[in-house]
Scaffold this active site. Structure first.
Site, short mmCIF file in Angstrom:
data_model
loop_
_atom_site.label_atom_id
_atom_site.label_comp_id
_atom_site.label_asym_id
_atom_site.label_seq_id
_atom_site.Cartn_x
_atom_site.Cartn_y
_atom_site.Cartn_z
CG ASP A 1 -10.71 -10.01 62.45
OD1 ASP A 1 -10.43 -10.50 63.54
OD2 ASP A 1 -11.45 -9.20 62.14
N GLY B 1 -26.63 -6.22 59.89
CA GLY B 1 -25.48 -6.32 60.59
C GLY B 1 -24.81 -5.05 60.91
N GLY C 1 -21.52 -3.25 63.23
CA GLY C 1 -20.35 -3.20 64.17
C GLY C 1 -18.98 -2.37 64.02
CB VAL D 1 -24.12 -5.42 56.87
CG1 VAL D 1 -24.29 -6.21 55.33
CG2 VAL D 1 -22.56 -5.28 56.84
CE LYS E 1 -17.61 -3.91 56.38
NZ LYS E 1 -16.30 -5.01 56.50
N GLY F 1 -18.55 -1.16 60.16
CA GLY F 1 -19.46 -0.79 59.31
C GLY F 1 -20.89 -1.11 59.46
#
Length: 452
Positions: free
Chosen positions: A271, A152, A154, A159, A173, A157
């Site tokens: 969030d 992952g 974004g 992952v 992460k 950061g």
């Protein structure tokens, strides 16, 4: 007359002789003996004082030292007790008791440990089993942060999937340190998640604050994010069935209930969105990414002023316009997620026709009409759902996304509304049992986090 005078003289002479003989009294042996005894007695008392006084001082000093040691031990035992109490939080499945925490301070990173920032923090580097890792250890766990292990990425950061030295598979992460916000997000996540324990929150296993490196180590969640399942068919071509969506909705509601109503002061996620909802091997939801979390007001529905941060489409209108944040801001975001579960749409989609760009604006007028609700349902469900359940979920979503925050429900009320719907799933035929029993695809192993 002469006889009398003679007698008086004789008497005087006798008296004189008597006192004259006594004039040698001080020189007598008896007096000398008594005088020596008095002198020796004085010397003996002085010697005793010279011996006793230092002994008394030593005893007093020893007593003071012993008292200091006892006080320190008592203080240490009290600190240890506080440390255990601050981290021994119920796993939230029952939520029987409230928990008081403090996490909004700005802790310092020293020697790889985060210290300060909370009145309950001790000088230790472990909280509730959270470990401190070196950068070298995490390099080894991720094969030198190989691109092949990226699961992952974004704005906040990247992952990686990693295997720790004890064999534990973890999501590691690497946090981007873009100014103060990145550092703050890192510190908040460590301080907050190390103190909260709930089956509906992603578990923090450890962190790394080695020199300039900032990394967070989480439990590995194998089935990716809700965002990917709803909106990335190239990653997960099998759509989520209706029963699974209901369970996800209830898990998310329980997570926010825990943060809002079982923590004192409450915690506002700020969030809450589909990409921060992760699905485990049973497709049960866990909420992640607390980098923007804020401590709420002590007052009921109390507001706190803060910068407007979060994701467009999920932000409550009053928060966007005034910067006033409450737990009802999270309730609004939850309502948006419910709409996504019903419709399969993203919160903002400019590719759709005019009037349908913003999910809430498009859906809200339709949520109170049964026929229009049925027209909104995600076509990938192919009619495999209970219309009654859909109407009820639409009604819950409608009150959650009300423009006026006072009209939005508490998360406890939402949970109580969802529980009967989920319980009914076990008595109704559904494809969810087949779907939940399927093996996690190899591709999904690479999709644990989506950090948009």
């Amino acid at each position: 007359m002469e006889t009398s005078l003679h007698t008086m003289d004789s008497s005087c002479n006798a008296a004189t002789n008597h006192w004259g003989n006594n004039s040698h009294f001080h020189d007598s042996p008896s007096y000398a003996h008594n005088h020596d005894n008095l002198h020796h007695g004085t010397l003996s008392l002085t010697s005793i004082l010279l011996i006793v006084i230092p002994i008394i001082l030593v005893i007093l000093l020893a007593s003071v030292i012993i008292l200091i040691i006892l006080l320190r031990r008592q203080k240490s035992a009290k600190c240890n007790s506080l440390s255990r109490n601050s981290t021994n939080i119920d796993d939230s499945s029952k939520f029987d008791s409230h928990t008081t925490i403090n996490f909004t301070g700005s802790p310092e990173v020293k020697n790889g440990c985060i210290s300060g920032g909370s009145s309950r923090r001790t000088s230790q580097c472990r909280f509730r089993g959270v470990q401190v890792f070196t950068y070298k250890e995490l390099e080894m766990a991720t094969n030198n942060f190989s691109k092949a292990n990226v699961v992952g990425h974004g704005a906040s950061g990247v992952v990686y999937r990693g295997v720790l030295s004890d064999g534990t598979v973890a999501a590691i992460k690497m946090v981007h340190r873009d100014g103060k916000q990145g550092e703050r997000a890192f510190r908040i996540e460590v301080d907050l998640l190390s103190r909260l324990n709930s089956p509906y929150l992603v578990e923090l296993l450890g962190y790394c604050a080695d020199q300039d490196h900032r990394l967070l180590i989480f439990e590995f969640i194998p089935n990716g994010s809700l965002q990917q399942h709803l909106h990335s068919p190239h990653i997960y071509p099998q759509p989520l069935d209706w029963g699974t969506r209901l369970r996800i909705a209830l898990d998310c509601a329980r997570a926010l209930e825990f943060l809002h109503e079982h923590i004192t002061p409450s915690i506002i996620h700020r969030d809450f969105k589909c990409s921060n909802i992760l699905l485990d091997h049973r497709f049960r939801a866990k909420v992640s990414d607390f980098g923007l979390a804020k401590m709420g007001s002590d007052k009921i529905n109390g507001q706190i002023s803060t910068r407007v941060l979060g994701t467009t489409g999920y932000l409550a209108p009053e928060y966007v316009s005034t910067g006033k944040l409450t737990t009802k801001s999270d309730v609004y975001s939850f309502g948006v997620v419910l709409l996504q579960l019903i419709t399969g749409r993203v919160p903002v989609d400019t590719r759709r026709p005019p009037g349908e760009h913003v999910l809430v604006s498009w859906a809200l007028p339709r949520l109170t009409h049964r026929e229009k609700v049925m027209e909104m349902v995600d076509p990938t469900l192919k009619g495999q759902y209970s219309q009654k359940d859909v109407v009820q979920i639409a009604a819950i979503a409608a009150v959650c996304v009300q423009a006026e925050p006072d009209y939005r429900p508490l998360m406890t009320d939402v949970v109580q509304s969802l529980i009967p719907l989920v319980k009914n799933l076990s008595s109704a035929p559904s494809t969810s049992s087949r779907f939940l029993s399927t093996m996690v695809s190899p591709r999904s192993q690479r999709s644990s986090f989506s950090l948009h």
